[in-house]
Every structure is written in structure tokens, then in C-alpha cells.
Write a protein that holds these residues in place. Structure first.
Motif, PDB file in Angstrom:
ATOM      1  N   PRO A  14       0.823  -1.213   0.000  1.00 28.38           N
ATOM      2  CA  PRO A  14       0.000   0.000   0.000  1.00 28.38           C
ATOM      3  C   PRO A  14       0.852   1.256   0.000  1.00 28.38           C
ATOM      4  O   PRO A  14       1.894   1.332   0.661  1.00 28.38           O
ATOM      5  N   THR A 551     -17.334  -3.313   1.370  1.00 27.40           N
ATOM      6  CA  THR A 551     -17.396  -4.732   1.014  1.00 27.40           C
ATOM      7  C   THR A 551     -18.414  -5.001  -0.087  1.00 27.40           C
ATOM      8  O   THR A 551     -18.170  -5.793  -1.004  1.00 27.40           O
ATOM      9  N   ALA A 557     -10.031   1.392  -5.358  1.00 23.27           N
ATOM     10  CA  ALA A 557      -9.117   1.381  -4.218  1.00 23.27           C
ATOM     11  C   ALA A 557      -8.812   2.807  -3.778  1.00 23.27           C
ATOM     12  O   ALA A 557      -8.683   3.720  -4.597  1.00 23.27           O
ATOM     13  N   SER A 562      -3.990  -0.636  -1.639  1.00 22.29           N
ATOM     14  CA  SER A 562      -4.814  -0.659  -0.439  1.00 22.29           C
ATOM     15  C   SER A 562      -6.033  -1.552  -0.628  1.00 22.29           C
ATOM     16  O   SER A 562      -6.605  -1.634  -1.723  1.00 22.29           O
ATOM     17  N   LYS A 563      -6.450  -2.224   0.449  1.00 24.75           N
ATOM     18  CA  LYS A 563      -7.664  -3.033   0.425  1.00 24.75           C
ATOM     19  C   LYS A 563      -8.911  -2.197   0.679  1.00 24.75           C
ATOM     20  O   LYS A 563     -10.022  -2.678   0.486  1.00 24.75           O
ATOM     21  N   LYS A 564      -8.740  -0.987   1.110  1.00 25.04           N
ATOM     22  CA  LYS A 564      -9.875  -0.113   1.396  1.00 25.04           C
ATOM     23  C   LYS A 564     -10.249   0.678   0.148  1.00 25.04           C
ATOM     24  O   LYS A 564      -9.407   0.942  -0.715  1.00 25.04           O
ATOM     25  N   THR A 565     -11.512   1.073   0.080  1.00 24.52           N
ATOM     26  CA  THR A 565     -12.039   1.691  -1.135  1.00 24.52           C
ATOM     27  C   THR A 565     -12.464   3.127  -0.868  1.00 24.52           C
ATOM     28  O   THR A 565     -12.703   3.533   0.275  1.00 24.52           O
ATOM     29  N   GLU A 621      -3.543   0.839   7.862  1.00 29.54           N
ATOM     30  CA  GLU A 621      -3.928  -0.567   7.901  1.00 29.54           C
ATOM     31  C   GLU A 621      -3.904  -1.048   9.349  1.00 29.54           C
ATOM     32  O   GLU A 621      -2.894  -0.926  10.029  1.00 29.54           O
TER      33      GLU A 621
END
Length: 646
Positions: A14, A551, A557, A562-565, A621
């Protein structure tokens, strides 16, 4: 080949740019609000922020042995988040306590940077202690120059004593921050360890100050003693300090994690065979567990932890009973809850019992369903909002105890702060019981607790003999803002809230002649009203909505890797802003009990705090519970200075 593989990993990781940008913006914004009244503190805060961000950009932070992998970054947040809080928590500027704590944290940050963030190419290991000592001396000297109030009567011994007071707080915080990851490997990140160490040392300092204030009167003026050391704590503050310090001692009694336990072989094989079976990591973990003075008496690490924990609990109990007359504080608080505020206590217990029963029923219904661990965790985020938002929002303020008892549907903020601390103590005791597999009356209580925790564990928590801190971090997320602000806010009297410096002006009784002593609500600042709700609106509601929206509908992204949007970040901002707006309106609802016209809704402070916390939550994170509520609190306090509500 190795270099190319390293570059590929760095490209997939990230991006740190969004986090660095929001940290820099928050630091500059808070310092800008202090520029006119506290320019030296503002410059020191900016300097510390610039140095820590530079270390982050240059990848100069030394590795933290034992820190939780994957989140070794964010060390800059650990240096700045508590200075943000104490620089912005008081609407009218810095009180003496704020200044002392701020300079203590600034000195601790500077010493930590000199020790852990100086590149090896610039500074050799042999000269590092000299540099650390020099930084500590110069920074503490600068702090003493700002903390001396009566400069005409000050002398060299006064400056030296104040500098020593700062160092006594700062140096143990730095040392404990480096020790915690080794004591609990792969459980705490570097940033979380630093934050926990700073908070623990500040709590110990508050406990010492309470004992000093109990036995030293203002007539015996001690020039070198920080002024807030002479301010007596109220009953709720003493109970909070006692419960939190005892909980920290209980956590220290947890056994070493399973991955660093050294299995002793049979005595006949001798110590040499045992040493051959230990890996270097195990040997380092065993050596770094506790100082050698304890291991001489308790060779096993677990027994050492129990000894240190028991010793600290005994000292804390002696301080509470003898040093500050805590038994009287406990009796008064219990009498207030069961007699004076019995209706509010009954309503609060009914609310909490209903919420717990509803959550338990929901867990039973979804036990066999294919529900992700994240969904199970978010249920408890919502539960935290349901439990703690009503006592903080539906608070009715009067000018005497009768009006309070009649109008308050739920317990006061003082009682809620004590409840937070009591829950913290219970969580710590349950963790010790679980990790040590305690058996009570032939019932394996520890094993049953560990089995109940399994459905909430993810890749960050392993259970077993390892500490599980997800529920503890959620509790501290909602409790820390209230503890940091001070929780004796009575809007119907003119006095300094214990340790906060927030003063309520004496009301103009001629303005509301039919209702004597009704306060002018235009004086109530956003940080006073919305600050205690920082954890509820950010973690309880904002983080939950961000998880659900990100989710289900997240497509873009937030940043590279990053896994977050972005959709989740927008949901966080919207939920936090709307819930803060609703909390303000409900707090100042117009009724016959509170006829004063409500102040203007602080739209701009709410927007600034919600936007900054949403940005920070999306850019980090696994760090949201620890840092986002305090960032929201700091931004709300600073924005309230710039955009007043009246």
C-alpha cells in the motif's frame, strides 16, 4: 534477482503517500491554531512532525523486534497522535497540564526519533547513546524554559527540577515502547506499543500527582513542581486511574506467546542440550522478556511476569488505599450510583442488558451461518455505539443535584468513565484467565473463554496463549476520548473541569429570568460536546458503515495497493458527520428543562474532523481503533478554535 523481487514487493505494498499527507496536514493545522498564543509549542510540534515524517519517507526507522508484521509502518502516528490530543483538547488554549503533557510527549518523541530513526550510515551504533542523551537534555531544557510560570523568581534549580520531571515521564515511555513488542511478540505493532507506553506512563504520573495533591497543600508552594500536580483529583478520576493501572498490571501477567516459549528438556540432559534446541529468536525473546534482576529469582518467564504483575498490583492498591484515600472515593461513587442517581443507573442498566441480550441472540442465530469474521466484529462496533451513545448524548444539565437527578435519563459522564475503566479491568482479568487456562472449581474457565473467542479471531489474532486485543482496542477507542478530555463537565457552574482547563462562565441570570442559573449555551464548544463521542461516531458507526459499503459496493481502491475503497471512505465520512450533527442537535434540544436557544451547529468543525478521520482511517492498515478517535478529537478541538459556533 533479489533486488528486483524487493522492488516488486514494494510496488505491491500500500502506498504511504496518503497517510503521510494526512499526518502532515493535521500537524500543521493544529500548530496553526496555536500560533498566536503558544508559538513555541506550535513550532516544536511542527518540528517533531517534520522529523518523524522525514524518517518515514527515508525509511530510516530501525526494525522493531517482535512487532506485529504487516503494520511496522505508521510509526509517525505513534509520535504525533497524543501531542495532537493535548494540543487541541482545550478550546481556549493550553492549560498548565496541557503544556506539561505536551512537552513531555514532544521530548519522548524526539528521544525516540534519535534512538530508532537515525540512519546507520549517518550515526554509528557506538555514538548513538551520546546523541540520545544530548537530545534528551536539550529538549528537556527547552521544555523547562516554557514550563516555568514565575520567571522572575525562577532559579537554576527550578529549571533543572522541571527538566527532570519531564525526563522522568519521557524516558520510561521510550524504554517501555521498545520493550512491549518483545514482551508480546507479533501482537502489538510499533505504533500501538508506543501509544500504550506513553499512556501508561502518563497514568502513572497522574497517580503520583494525585498522591502529591492529597498530602501537599497550596500553602506549601513548591516552585519546581508542575502546577497541575497540586490539583486534587475527584472521586471518578481516582477510580479510573486505579482500574486502568491495575488492568495494565494484569496484562503483564499474561504468559509469553506460544511461539517464543522454550521447551525445557529433561534435567539429566543438562543445560547444554537445552541451549542447542533454542533458535536465536527464542533466545533473544527469553533474554529480553524481563530484566535479569527478576530472572535470578524466577528462571521461567511466566513466573517472572506473575511476580512483576503482583508487585505492581500491590503498589497500586497501597497508593489507592493509603496515598489518595481511595476507599472514600469508592464509597461516594457507589452511593451516588445506587441512591442519588438510582433512576439513571436503573435506566442505563436496562439499556445495557437489552443490548447485550440482543447481541447474544443475534450471535446464536448466526452461529452456523456463513458469516465472515469481519461481520461478527462489526456487530460489536454497533453494540458499542448503542451502549455508550445514549449516556453521552441524552445528558441534561442543571444547576444543582436535584435537577440533574430528575432530568438525566442515563448515568453521568463521570459514572460512564468509571464504567469504561471497570470494563477495561474485567477484560484484562479475562485475558489472564484465558491465556493461563485457569480452572475454577474443576471448571476449565480459561479453555471455555478461549473457545468462545474463536469465532472472532482473524489473521491478526491467534488465540491460545496469545493475547487477543480486538475487544480491548474497541473499548479503549470509545473510552480514551472521554478520559483525555476530562469527564466532570457540568454546564451549570463556573469552574475549571478537573485537568482540562475548560471553564464554564457564570451564567447571566437576567437573560432568562424565569429560569435562574440557566447557562448561556453559546459558550459550549464542539470539543466539549462532541469530543467524548469521538470513538462512538468514528469506530462504532463510521468504521461499520465503511466496512459494509466498501465490502458490498466498493470498486475503487483508496490508494495503490490498499484493500480499502473510496466508497468506504465516503461512507465513513458521511456516517461520522451525520451522527455528529445528530448528537449535537439532540444534546441541545429545546425543552422546558433547557429553554436557552441552542448554539449554532458547528458544521465546519464537524466536516473537518469527519473528513480528516475518514482520510486517516482509509490510509492506515489495522490502526483505526487506536488512532482515529484521537485524531477526530484533535481535529474537532482545533477546528472549533478556528470556526467558533457563536
Amino acid at each position: 534477482r533479489m533486488g528486483g523481487r524487493g522492488r516488486a514487493v514494494a510496488r505491491d505494498a500500500p502506498s504511504r503517500v496518503p497517510e503521510i499527507c494526512i499526518v502532515a496536514l493535521v500537524t500543521v493545522f493544529i500548530a496553526w491554531t496555536l500560533r498566536e498564543t503558544h508559538a513555541p509549542e506550535a513550532l516544536a510540534l511542527v518540528g517533531l512532525g517534520a522529523a518523524s515524517i522525514a524518517a518515514d519517507v527515508l525509511l530510516a526507522w530501525a526494525p522493531a523486534p517482535g512487532a506485529r508484521p504487516g503494520v511496522d509502518a505508521s510509526a509517525t502516528l505513534s509520535v504525533l497522535v497524543l501531542p495532537w490530543t493535548f494540543a487541541a483538547r482545550t478550546a481556549g488554549g493550553l492549560t498548565s497540564r496541557d503544556k506539561f503533557t505536551l512537552w513531555t510527549l514532544l521530548v519522548a518523541g524526539a528521544v525516540g526519533l534519535a534512538r530508532d530513526a537515525t540512519p546507520r550510515r549517518v550515526l554509528a551504533d557506538a555514538s548513538r547513546p551520546v546523541v540520545v542523551a544530548t537530545v534528551a537534555l536539550f529538549s528537556s531544557a527547552a521544555a523547562s524554559l516554557r514550563l516555568v510560570e514565575n520567571r522572575e523568581r525562577s532559579s537554576m534549580h527550578v529549571h533543572a527540577a522541571l527538566a527532570a520531571c519531564v525526563l522522568v515521564h519521557a524516558l520510561p515511555a521510550v524504554a517501555l515502547a521498545s520493550r512491549l513488542p518483545r514482551l508480546f511478540p507479533n501482537i502489538l505493532s510499533r505504533a500501538e506499543s508506543a501509544l500504550a507506553a506513553q499512556a501508561a506512563v502518563l497514568a502513572v504520573g497522574d497517580a503520583f500527582a494525585a498522591a502529591v495533591a492529597q498530602h501537599v497543600t497550596t500553602t506549601k508552594r513548591i516552585d519546581w513542581l508542575p502546577t497541575h500536580f497540586l490539583d486534587k483529583k475527584n472521586d471518578a478520576q481516582l477510580l479510573v486511574l486505579f482500574a486502568t493501572l491495575t488492568a495494565c498490571a494484569l496484562f503483564a501477567a499474561a504468559p509469553p506467546p506460544a511461539n517464543v516459549l522454550v521447551k525445557q528438556t529433561h534435567a539429566k540432559r543438562g543445560p547444554a542440550a537445552t541451549r542447542q534446541k533454542q533458535s536465536p529468536e527464542m533466545k533473544n525473546a527469553q533474554q529480553d522478556r524481563w530484566p535479569r534482576v527478576f530472572t535470578r529469582f524466577f528462571p521461567d518467564g511466566g513466573d517472572t511476569r506473575v511476580f512483576v504483575s503482583s508487585l505492581f498490583i500491590v503498589v497500586t492498591c497501597a497508593w489507592f488505599v493509603v496515598g489518595v484515600n481511595g476507599g472514600d472515593a469508592f464509597t461516594k461513587t457507589l452511593r451516588k450510583m445506587l441512591l442519588n442517581d438510582r433512576n439513571a443507573t436503573r435506566n442505563t442498566l436496562a439499556l445495557w442488558t437489552s443490548a447485550f441480550l440482543g447481541t447474544s441472540l443475534l450471535n446464536l442465530l448466526t452461529r452456523n451461518a456463513t458469516v465472515s469474521v469481519t461481520t461478527h466484529r462489526k456487530k460489536f462496533h454497533v453494540l458499542a455505539a448503542v451502549l455508550f451513545a445514549p449516556p453521552l448524548v441524552f445528558c441534561r444539565f442543571g444547576t444543582n443535584a436535584e435537577r440533574k437527578n430528575k432530568n438525566n435519563p442515563f448515568v453521568s459522564k463521570e459514572t460512564l468513565a468509571v464504567a469504561y475503566a471497570s470494563a477495561f479491568f474485567i477484560f484484562a482479568a479475562c485475558e489472564v484467565i484465558r491465556t493461563r487456562r485457569v480452572v475454577l472449581f474443576r471448571v476449565p474457565v480459561g479453555a471455555k473463554l478461549d473457545l468462545a473467542f474463536n469465532m472472532f479471531l482473524d489473521h491478526r489474532d491467534r488465540g491460545g496463549t496469545n493475547l487477543v486485543l480486538c475487544h480491548v482496542s474497541l473499548l479503549l477507542a470509545v473510552a480514551a476520548p472521554l478520559w483525555a478530555l476530562g469527564f466532570t463537565q457540568d454546564f451549570g457552574a463556573a469552574f475549571d473541569f478537573e485537568g482540562t482547563g475548560i471553564t464554564t462562565p457564570t451564567p447571566d441570570t437576567t437573560k432568562y429570568s424565569p429560569f435562574q442559573n440557566i447557562p448561556d449555551t453559546s459558550q459550549h464548544t464542539p470539543v466539549q460536546v462532541l469530543g467524548p463521542l469521538a470513538g462512538v461516531v468514528t469506530i462504532g458507526l463510521g468504521d461499520t458503515f465503511a466496512s459494509v459499503v466498501g465490502t458490498r459496493w466498493g470498486r475503487n481502491a483508496f490508494c495503490r495497493g490498499s484493500k480499502k475503497t473510496r466508497e468506504g471512505a465516503f461512507a465513513f465520512f458521511l456516517a461520522t458527520a451525520l451522527s455528529s450533527y445528530a448528537a449535537w442537535r439532540v444534546t441541545f434540544r429545546a425543552t422546558d428543562d433547557f429553554p436557552a436557544p441552542p448554539p449554532k451547529t458547528p458544521v465546519l468543525p464537524i466536516a473537518v474532523a469527519s473528513l480528516g478521520s475518514a482520510w486517516l482511517e482509509s490510509a492506515t492498515e489495522q490502526m483505526d481503533n487506536a488512532f482515529v478517535p484521537l485524531a477526530f478529537l484533535a481535529l474537532m478541538g482545533s477546528a472549533g478554535r478556528v470556526f467558533p459556533t457563536s
